[in-house]
Design an enzyme around this catalytic site. Sequence first.
Site, mmCIF file in Angstrom:
data_model
loop_
_atom_site.group_PDB
_atom_site.id
_atom_site.type_symbol
_atom_site.label_atom_id
_atom_site.label_comp_id
_atom_site.label_asym_id
_atom_site.label_seq_id
_atom_site.Cartn_x
_atom_site.Cartn_y
_atom_site.Cartn_z
ATOM 1 N N HIS A 32 9.244 0.864 0.254
ATOM 2 C CA HIS A 32 9.126 2.300 0.486
ATOM 3 C C HIS A 32 8.687 2.535 1.932
ATOM 4 O O HIS A 32 8.101 1.654 2.573
ATOM 5 C CB HIS A 32 8.102 2.912 -0.461
ATOM 6 C CG HIS A 32 8.538 2.939 -1.881
ATOM 7 N ND1 HIS A 32 7.846 3.627 -2.846
ATOM 8 C CD2 HIS A 32 9.597 2.363 -2.517
ATOM 9 C CE1 HIS A 32 8.447 3.480 -4.010
ATOM 10 N NE2 HIS A 32 9.510 2.715 -3.836
ATOM 11 N N GLU B 297 6.267 4.185 3.240
ATOM 12 C CA GLU B 297 4.834 4.034 3.494
ATOM 13 C C GLU B 297 4.424 2.567 3.568
ATOM 14 O O GLU B 297 3.680 2.174 4.477
ATOM 15 C CB GLU B 297 4.020 4.751 2.406
ATOM 16 C CG GLU B 297 4.241 6.242 2.349
ATOM 17 C CD GLU B 297 5.401 6.679 1.456
ATOM 18 O OE1 GLU B 297 5.471 7.882 1.150
ATOM 19 O OE2 GLU B 297 6.242 5.837 1.067
ATOM 20 N N CYS C 150 3.903 7.602 -3.623
ATOM 21 C CA CYS C 150 3.977 7.292 -5.045
ATOM 22 C C CYS C 150 2.787 6.411 -5.447
ATOM 23 O O CYS C 150 1.947 6.054 -4.621
ATOM 24 C CB CYS C 150 5.293 6.591 -5.361
ATOM 25 S SG CYS C 150 5.372 4.905 -4.714
ATOM 26 N N CYS D 98 2.740 3.033 -3.433
ATOM 27 C CA CYS D 98 2.292 3.214 -2.044
ATOM 28 C C CYS D 98 0.823 3.608 -1.988
ATOM 29 O O CYS D 98 0.098 3.197 -1.077
ATOM 30 C CB CYS D 98 3.150 4.265 -1.354
ATOM 31 S SG CYS D 98 4.877 3.741 -1.189
#
Length: 136
Positions: free
Chosen positions: A53, A55, A81, A84
Amino acid sequence: MNNHQHFIQRCYELAELAARESESPVGSVIVKDGIIIGEAYEKSRQLQDITRHAETLAILDARQRGGNLEGAILYTNVEPCILCSYVIRHHRIAEVVFAKHSGELGGTVEPFNILTTSHVKTWGAPPTIIPFSDGR
């Protein structure tokens, strides 16, 4: 343009790169002392790895550049999320600024509010959460 807007704008630019590669349009930057020390965009499909992801990749980028993330600010165009959020908490990032909530999988949403919970003592205090609205 305030600092939050400047860094969120960079997240949108990175998100556009992700979208061009058929990824989820998410971009993230890590800022410390007013300087971007890491940045990335979503690459889960491209790398066939769900952990890639924006992040997490921005955090990895900052770490690879030798950055100490404690006290840093993470900017992203979409709320981090659960996955993360765990990584953010592990690295003791002080603030998280995001432009759009991500729904039931967001790190600030109960009952899995990993980003904001104070129940995990080993992480210390949760980061300051700053929802940012630029009218998009």
